[in-house]
Design a protein around this motif. Structure first.
Motif, PDB file in Angstrom:
ATOM      1  N   ALA A 112       0.855  -1.322   0.057  1.00  0.00           N
ATOM      2  CA  ALA A 112       0.215  -0.183  -0.027  1.00  0.00           C
ATOM      3  C   ALA A 112       0.824   1.371   0.078  1.00  0.00           C
ATOM      4  O   ALA A 112       0.686   2.251  -0.558  1.00  0.00           O
ATOM      5  CB  ALA A 112      -1.071   0.038   1.296  1.00  0.00           C
ATOM      6  N   LEU A 113       1.997   1.106   0.732  1.00  0.00           N
ATOM      7  CA  LEU A 113       2.857   2.319   0.917  1.00  0.00           C
ATOM      8  C   LEU A 113       3.713   2.653  -0.490  1.00  0.00           C
ATOM      9  O   LEU A 113       3.669   3.646  -0.865  1.00  0.00           O
ATOM     10  CB  LEU A 113       3.890   2.229   1.799  1.00  0.00           C
ATOM     11  CG  LEU A 113       3.626   2.399   3.413  1.00  0.00           C
ATOM     12  CD1 LEU A 113       4.696   1.928   4.401  1.00  0.00           C
ATOM     13  CD2 LEU A 113       3.103   3.574   3.586  1.00  0.00           C
ATOM     14  N   THR A 114       3.830   1.545  -1.284  1.00  0.00           N
ATOM     15  CA  THR A 114       4.525   1.816  -2.680  1.00  0.00           C
ATOM     16  C   THR A 114       3.626   1.823  -3.887  1.00  0.00           C
ATOM     17  O   THR A 114       4.089   1.852  -4.693  1.00  0.00           O
ATOM     18  CB  THR A 114       5.424   0.548  -2.919  1.00  0.00           C
ATOM     19  OG1 THR A 114       4.766  -0.592  -2.603  1.00  0.00           O
ATOM     20  CG2 THR A 114       6.580   0.675  -1.807  1.00  0.00           C
TER      21      THR A 114
ATOM     22  N   ALA B 169      -2.514   4.518   4.060  1.00  0.00           N
ATOM     23  CA  ALA B 169      -1.671   4.497   2.744  1.00  0.00           C
ATOM     24  C   ALA B 169      -2.600   4.730   1.419  1.00  0.00           C
ATOM     25  O   ALA B 169      -2.288   5.115   0.513  1.00  0.00           O
ATOM     26  CB  ALA B 169      -0.791   3.445   2.571  1.00  0.00           C
TER      27      ALA B 169
END
Lengths: 239, 221
Positions: free
Chosen positions: B150-152, B215
């Protein structure tokens, strides 16, 4: 809180930072000179370790600052996500590489110290391994904050990561300690020397103070650079 | 909860329609594990000694492999926007996607691991420990990996970045997972390890869905 709001304006922060960096730089040089003199010349060599004990005066403060740096990163990330503090993102961008560098300095000086003391550059000891993992967390943070075309998205993703990392750091530390005691109960790391004598402690505290000042000034300068860079990007976007 | 169930069923069904994707992950697990005896030598004692670590590391890498598509396909085709607009919590949606990921990778990995452990000369009790720890530990890997995914989301070069973010956070699970099998080999029980693994899984369950949802909201902005 008033101070936080006062510095929330990047231009005002910049003026503030430019006013203090001069005297801070002076104090840093002074403290470093005193600290290095005390550490390298005045302090007596250790009766077990000889002259190599002087590595400690850089090694130990670097470890402290690497850990404190991650704490700072977590606080900045929290204020970015909670209050959308505009400066927090820029300062986090400034602080992460400095913290990572101190972690690297800690690892490198540790290796140089380990070679004469334990006969090896590296052992998979709990403390070394947790510092290495801290270094990886820093690298992940830097990589993530630069991974987006849209810089603000990178800031906020990296802020989330820093908070998650800060929550997980104690767990990682605990499990690495556990892992090490499982694998090598009688560690080579047990230095077992006497409690720290003032002749060692005073130079150590001077060096810790000097390197902390260096940390602060580097973060301030890098934050100013980040402000300038954002401005340039904004100017490019509007032009 | 109907939304949770529906999303979970949809994701599992999507993967099962293309079983090749799961097969590739399992094949990677088998091939990566098989390389260790080839690289280290066929000595049985040594292989039994390193088997817990090798199998756990290989399982960790294998579960990272498929993660970069976890949210990416929904992000590209617009389903993620609908999830963001849906009247039920995004945290649950993220959890459902991680649960689906675990069902199609973590679970098969845990079931396949004892077969590979057998080739490394692990005894039956150690094989049981391996399966049990993988069953309890792989959900943590799916959750942490899901957070990294989710962060990337939308980042350049997200695959390698995802591994760089997730792997340090997976260290505790790896230590206690491989440690449990090793403790079993050396005659101690693995109850404590299993309890810690369960604690890690519960901690991940309690924290990562919120971070994942945050995120995903960032990605949706």
């Amino acid at each position: 809180m008033a101070d936080l709001h006062f510095l929330a304006n990047p231009a005002r922060f910049r003026r503030f930072s430019q006013r203090v960096t001069g005297s801070l730089a002076f104090a840093t040089v002074l403290a470093l000179a005193v600290g290095l003199y005390l550490a390298l010349i005045a302090a007596p060599p250790d009766y077990q370790q000889g002259e190599t004990v002087r590595i400690m005066f850089v090694h130990v403060p670097s470890a402290w600052l690497a850990m404190a740096g991650y704490g700072l990163l977590a606080v900045l990330s929290g204020s970015l996500l909670v209050w959308r503090h505009p400066l927090a993102a820029l300062m986090a961008r400034g602080a992460a590489p400095v913290g990572a560098t101190f972690a690297a300095v800690c690892l490198i000086t540790g290796a140089l110290w380990g070679r004469p003391m334990w006969g090896t550059y590296w052992v998979w000891d709990a403390r070394l391994t947790s510092m290495l993992l801290l270094f990886f967390l820093y690298l992940g943070h830097i990589a993530l904050s630069n991974a987006y075309d849209h810089a603000e998205r990178g800031d906020r993703a990296a802020a989330l990561l820093a908070l998650i990392g800060a929550i997980n750091l104690p767990v990682i530390k605990f499990s690495v300690d556990w892992w090490n005691t499982l694998h090598q109960p009688a560690s080579v790391m047990k230095l077992g020397g006497p409690a720290i004598h003032p002749t060692i402690l005073v130079p150590l505290l001077w060096m810790a103070g000097a390197l902390s000042l260096l940390f602060v000034i580097l973060v301030l300068l890098r934050t100013e650079t980040e402000i300038d860079r954002r401005r340039l990007e904004a100017a490019d976007a509007t032009a | 909860m109907t939304g949770f169930g529906a999303l979970l069923a949809r994701d599992v069904r999507l993967v099962l329609r293309r079983p090749g994707d799961v097969a590739v992950v399992l094949a990677f697990f088998v091939v990566a594990t098989a390389l260790f005896p080839l690289g280290i030598g066929p000595e049985t004692n040594l292989l039994a000694r390193i088997a817990p670590g090798v199998l756990w590391c290989a399982a960790l890498f294998a579960s990272m492999l498929s993660l970069d598509r976890l949210f990416a396909s929904d992000y590209e085709d617009g389903s993620l926007d609908l999830l963001l607009l849906a009247p039920w919590p995004l945290e649950l949606a993220a959890l459902a996607k991680c649960a689906a990921h675990w069902i199609v990778t973590g679970l098969p990995l845990a079931l396949l691991a004892p077969l590979l452990g057998l080739t490394f000369g692990l005894d039956p009790l150690a094989l049981a420990a391996l399966t049990a720890t993988l069953l309890v530990g792989t959900p943590t890997l799916s959750l942490i990996g899901g957070l990294a995914a989710a962060l990337t989301l939308g980042a350049r070069k997200s695959g390698a970045l995802l591994a760089l973010l997730a792997l340090p956070l997976c260290v505790p699970t790896l230590i206690f997972g491989a440690g449990a099998v090793e403790a079993t080999v050396s005659g101690q029980g693995f109850g404590v390890h299993l309890a810690v693994l369960a604690a890690l899984a519960l901690m991940a369950l309690a924290t990562t869905p919120w971070a994942m949802a945050a995120a995903l909201r960032q990605a949706g902005e």
